[in-house]
Design a protein around this motif. Structure first.
Motif, PDB file in Angstrom:
ATOM      1  N   ILE A 268      55.208  28.290  11.850  1.00 16.47           N
ATOM      2  CA  ILE A 268      55.898  27.568  12.919  1.00 16.47           C
ATOM      3  C   ILE A 268      55.701  28.326  14.230  1.00 16.47           C
ATOM      4  CG2 ILE A 268      58.151  26.772  13.750  1.00 16.47           C
ATOM      5  CD1 ILE A 268      59.010  26.692  10.762  1.00 16.47           C
ATOM      6  N   LYS A 269      55.313  27.607  15.278  1.00 14.16           N
ATOM      7  CA  LYS A 269      55.147  28.212  16.596  1.00 14.16           C
ATOM      8  C   LYS A 269      56.263  27.732  17.510  1.00 14.16           C
ATOM      9  CE  LYS A 269      50.137  28.845  16.439  1.00 14.16           C
ATOM     10  NZ  LYS A 269      48.837  28.619  17.128  1.00 14.16           N
ATOM     11  N   SER A 270      56.775  28.680  18.316  1.00 14.94           N
ATOM     12  CA  SER A 270      57.889  28.354  19.202  1.00 14.94           C
ATOM     13  C   SER A 270      57.830  29.215  20.457  1.00 14.94           C
ATOM     14  CB  SER A 270      59.216  28.593  18.485  1.00 14.94           C
ATOM     15  OG  SER A 270      60.306  28.410  19.364  1.00 14.94           O
ATOM     16  N   THR A 271      58.392  28.722  21.521  1.00 11.04           N
ATOM     17  CA  THR A 271      58.537  29.502  22.755  1.00 11.04           C
ATOM     18  C   THR A 271      59.876  30.233  22.791  1.00 11.04           C
ATOM     19  OG1 THR A 271      59.411  27.533  23.863  1.00 11.04           O
ATOM     20  CG2 THR A 271      57.048  27.960  24.085  1.00 11.04           C
ATOM     21  N   ASP A 272      60.719  30.013  21.782  1.00 13.65           N
ATOM     22  CA  ASP A 272      62.064  30.598  21.709  1.00 13.65           C
ATOM     23  C   ASP A 272      62.012  31.861  20.843  1.00 13.65           C
ATOM     24  OD1 ASP A 272      64.704  31.257  21.368  1.00 13.65           O
ATOM     25  OD2 ASP A 272      65.328  29.310  20.591  1.00 13.65           O
ATOM     26  N   SER A 273      62.270  33.018  21.431  1.00 16.55           N
ATOM     27  CA  SER A 273      62.209  34.282  20.686  1.00 16.55           C
ATOM     28  C   SER A 273      63.310  34.385  19.627  1.00 16.55           C
ATOM     29  CB  SER A 273      62.309  35.469  21.656  1.00 16.55           C
ATOM     30  OG  SER A 273      63.531  35.438  22.366  1.00 16.55           O
ATOM     31  N   GLU A 274      64.352  33.559  19.732  1.00 19.09           N
ATOM     32  CA  GLU A 274      65.457  33.578  18.765  1.00 19.09           C
ATOM     33  C   GLU A 274      65.423  32.368  17.845  1.00 19.09           C
ATOM     34  OE1 GLU A 274      67.393  36.166  18.627  1.00 19.09           O
ATOM     35  OE2 GLU A 274      66.422  37.086  20.367  1.00 19.09           O
ATOM     36  N   ILE A 275      64.237  31.870  17.560  1.00 16.96           N
ATOM     37  CA  ILE A 275      64.125  30.609  16.814  1.00 16.96           C
ATOM     38  C   ILE A 275      64.384  30.779  15.318  1.00 16.96           C
ATOM     39  CG2 ILE A 275      61.650  30.770  16.304  1.00 16.96           C
ATOM     40  CD1 ILE A 275      63.624  27.626  17.410  1.00 16.96           C
ATOM     41  N   ALA A 276      64.098  31.960  14.751  1.00 15.23           N
ATOM     42  CA  ALA A 276      64.168  32.134  13.297  1.00 15.23           C
ATOM     43  C   ALA A 276      65.539  31.772  12.716  1.00 15.23           C
ATOM     44  CB  ALA A 276      63.758  33.547  12.913  1.00 15.23           C
ATOM     45  N   PRO A 277      66.665  32.274  13.259  1.00 15.13           N
ATOM     46  CA  PRO A 277      67.973  31.904  12.690  1.00 15.13           C
ATOM     47  C   PRO A 277      68.246  30.399  12.746  1.00 15.13           C
ATOM     48  CG  PRO A 277      68.186  33.790  14.167  1.00 15.13           C
ATOM     49  CD  PRO A 277      66.812  33.253  14.362  1.00 15.13           C
ATOM     50  N   LYS A 278      67.758  29.734  13.778  1.00 13.37           N
ATOM     51  CA  LYS A 278      67.967  28.294  13.909  1.00 13.37           C
ATOM     52  C   LYS A 278      67.214  27.535  12.811  1.00 13.37           C
ATOM     53  CE  LYS A 278      68.409  28.928  18.900  1.00 13.37           C
ATOM     54  NZ  LYS A 278      67.801  28.673  20.227  1.00 13.37           N
ATOM     55  N   ILE A 279      66.027  28.020  12.479  1.00 12.03           N
ATOM     56  CA  ILE A 279      65.258  27.393  11.394  1.00 12.03           C
ATOM     57  C   ILE A 279      65.981  27.586  10.069  1.00 12.03           C
ATOM     58  CG2 ILE A 279      63.102  27.497  10.091  1.00 12.03           C
ATOM     59  CD1 ILE A 279      61.738  28.378  12.727  1.00 12.03           C
ATOM     60  N   VAL A 280      66.452  28.810   9.833  1.00 10.63           N
ATOM     61  CA  VAL A 280      67.148  29.109   8.576  1.00 10.63           C
ATOM     62  C   VAL A 280      68.397  28.242   8.436  1.00 10.63           C
ATOM     63  CG1 VAL A 280      68.421  30.875   7.280  1.00 10.63           C
ATOM     64  CG2 VAL A 280      66.254  31.455   8.410  1.00 10.63           C
ATOM     65  N   ARG A 281      69.161  28.049   9.538  1.00 10.63           N
ATOM     66  CA  ARG A 281      70.367  27.202   9.478  1.00 10.63           C
ATOM     67  C   ARG A 281      70.002  25.762   9.144  1.00 10.63           C
ATOM     68  NH1 ARG A 281      72.255  30.375  13.825  1.00 10.63           N
ATOM     69  NH2 ARG A 281      71.499  28.859  15.368  1.00 10.63           N
ATOM     70  N   GLU A 282      68.966  25.258   9.747  1.00 11.58           N
ATOM     71  CA  GLU A 282      68.545  23.872   9.484  1.00 11.58           C
ATOM     72  C   GLU A 282      68.171  23.693   8.012  1.00 11.58           C
ATOM     73  OE1 GLU A 282      67.772  19.960   9.861  1.00 11.58           O
ATOM     74  OE2 GLU A 282      68.605  21.227  11.468  1.00 11.58           O
ATOM     75  N   LEU A 283      67.460  24.672   7.464  1.00  8.09           N
ATOM     76  CA  LEU A 283      67.053  24.578   6.063  1.00  8.09           C
ATOM     77  C   LEU A 283      68.255  24.743   5.135  1.00  8.09           C
ATOM     78  CD1 LEU A 283      63.723  26.635   6.172  1.00  8.09           C
ATOM     79  CD2 LEU A 283      64.001  24.147   6.171  1.00  8.09           C
ATOM     80  N   SER A 284      69.161  25.638   5.482  1.00  9.90           N
ATOM     81  CA  SER A 284      70.360  25.848   4.664  1.00  9.90           C
ATOM     82  C   SER A 284      71.212  24.582   4.612  1.00  9.90           C
ATOM     83  CB  SER A 284      71.172  27.009   5.237  1.00  9.90           C
ATOM     84  OG  SER A 284      72.358  27.198   4.513  1.00  9.90           O
ATOM     85  N   ASN A 285      71.311  23.884   5.724  1.00 14.36           N
ATOM     86  CA  ASN A 285      72.072  22.630   5.765  1.00 14.36           C
ATOM     87  C   ASN A 285      71.468  21.578   4.839  1.00 14.36           C
ATOM     88  OD1 ASN A 285      73.864  23.672   7.617  1.00 14.36           O
ATOM     89  ND2 ASN A 285      72.769  22.840   9.408  1.00 14.36           N
ATOM     90  N   ARG A 286      70.195  21.760   4.511  1.00 10.26           N
ATOM     91  CA  ARG A 286      69.523  20.808   3.621  1.00 10.26           C
ATOM     92  C   ARG A 286      69.352  21.385   2.213  1.00 10.26           C
ATOM     93  NH1 ARG A 286      66.855  16.713   6.437  1.00 10.26           N
ATOM     94  NH2 ARG A 286      67.238  16.826   8.692  1.00 10.26           N
TER      95      ARG A 286
END
Length: 317
Positions: A268-286
């Motif tokens: 996954i590519k992102s311009t947000d240096s703090e993106i990793a926790p947001k990805i983990v939360r999205e996956l955890s919610n699913r």
């Protein structure tokens, strides 16, 4: 490395019929610098080196190597430059030591001086124990290290290496790159490396130039090039359900520019240096577990891919 310019290229162009192999190249390389000229086969890298050596005459433009014009002062350039082509030729029935003596004689080095220098060089490149074996018995890596010794026999100020690690195994590549790094950092040699093997060159070069269809599309250190393109954060992860990864939902997270999936890794590519926790939360919610996650900045492969694509677009009009 210092600020003294030792190689200066201005509007250098080489045309073969309807093919422009090198297209208005502008580049300066400083004394003591390790510079990587990067691009695919056919990009014009070898043609550029041949013009720097005086072995091919430019269609237009100018070159200065240690203050010398390779077109008019080719012999002078050859005295200060050592060149290792991508397929270094040796006499297979001669030993490594005998091949180096032959090169020393070609360069007019007295026998006693040559003997001492060859002993030192064979030790430097790790071939002292194989020095008296015939070169036809050498591995590819041993031949490449002998090639470095051959280049150094006349103690050149500048070294051109054309695809030096091509065909080497990982251990042979590591040994050769360490040797090249020493030449630049400990001995003050100026080294120009032509290569398409990006991750190898990244480890030792002060700066790189990206070559696409005869054009130099970018020059700088890895960090400088990353800044120019807006360096992405790369997140690599593995999950409990790779086959049903929620691509659309993850792509909808602000700041994510792309999601690539294969059987072994999601990138996954992102311009947000703090993106990793947001990805983990999205996956955890699913109810998707994350088994592996790693965050890194853009490396040379990412940078090259971006510049190469942009360079192809420009080259194709």
């Amino acid at each position: 490395m210092n600020d003294e310019i030792i190689i200066e290229i201005r509007e250098l162009t080489k045309v073969y019929g309807s093919l422009t192999a090198v297209d208005h190249l502008n580049l300066t390389i400083r004394k003591g610098e390790i510079f990587g000229l990067l691009g695919p086969n056919g990009a014009g890298k070898t043609t550029t080196i041949l013009m720097l050596m005086g072995l091919s005459e430019p269609t237009s433009g100018s070159v200065r190597v240690a203050g010398l014009d390779p077109v008019r002062q080719a012999l002078g350039v050859k005295r200060v430059v050592g060149y290792m082509p991508d397929n270094m030729g040796f006499y297979g029935d001669l030993t490594g030591r005998e091949n180096l003596f032959y090169t020393a004689r070609l360069n007019g080095i007295p026998t006693n001086d040559a003997k001492n220098r060859i002993h030192q060089l064979l030790t430097k490149v790790g071939l002292q124990e194989a020095a008296d074996r015939r070169v036809r018995e050498y591995s590819k890596g041993m031949r490449q290290r002998l090639g470095i010794a051959d280049v150094l026999i006349k103690n050149p100020e500048i070294i051109f290496l054309d695809e030096p690690t091509l065909g080497l195994d990982p251990e042979g590549t590591k040994e050769l790159l360490n040797l090249i790094f020493e030449l630049g950092k400990n001995e003050g040699k100026t080294v120009l490396i032509s290569s398409h093997l990006l991750h190898q060159v990244q480890a030792i070069c002060d700066r790189v130039g990206i070559f696409v269809k005869g054009k130099l599309v970018a020059v700088g250190s890895i960090s400088e090039l990353a800044k120019q393109i807006g360096s992405d954060v790369i997140v690599e992860l593995k999950t409990s359900d790779m086959a049903n990864f929620p691509t659309d939902a993850v792509k909808a997270i602000p700041g994510i520019s792309s999601v690539q999936i294969d059987k072994e890794m999601i990138v996954i590519k992102s311009t947000d240096s703090e993106i990793a926790p947001k990805i983990v939360r999205e996956l955890s919610n699913r109810n998707i577990d994350v088994y592996h996650i790693r965050t890194r900045n853009s490396d040379l492969d990412d940078i090259y891919s971006r510049y190469f694509h942009e360079g192809e677009v420009r080259a194709n009009g």
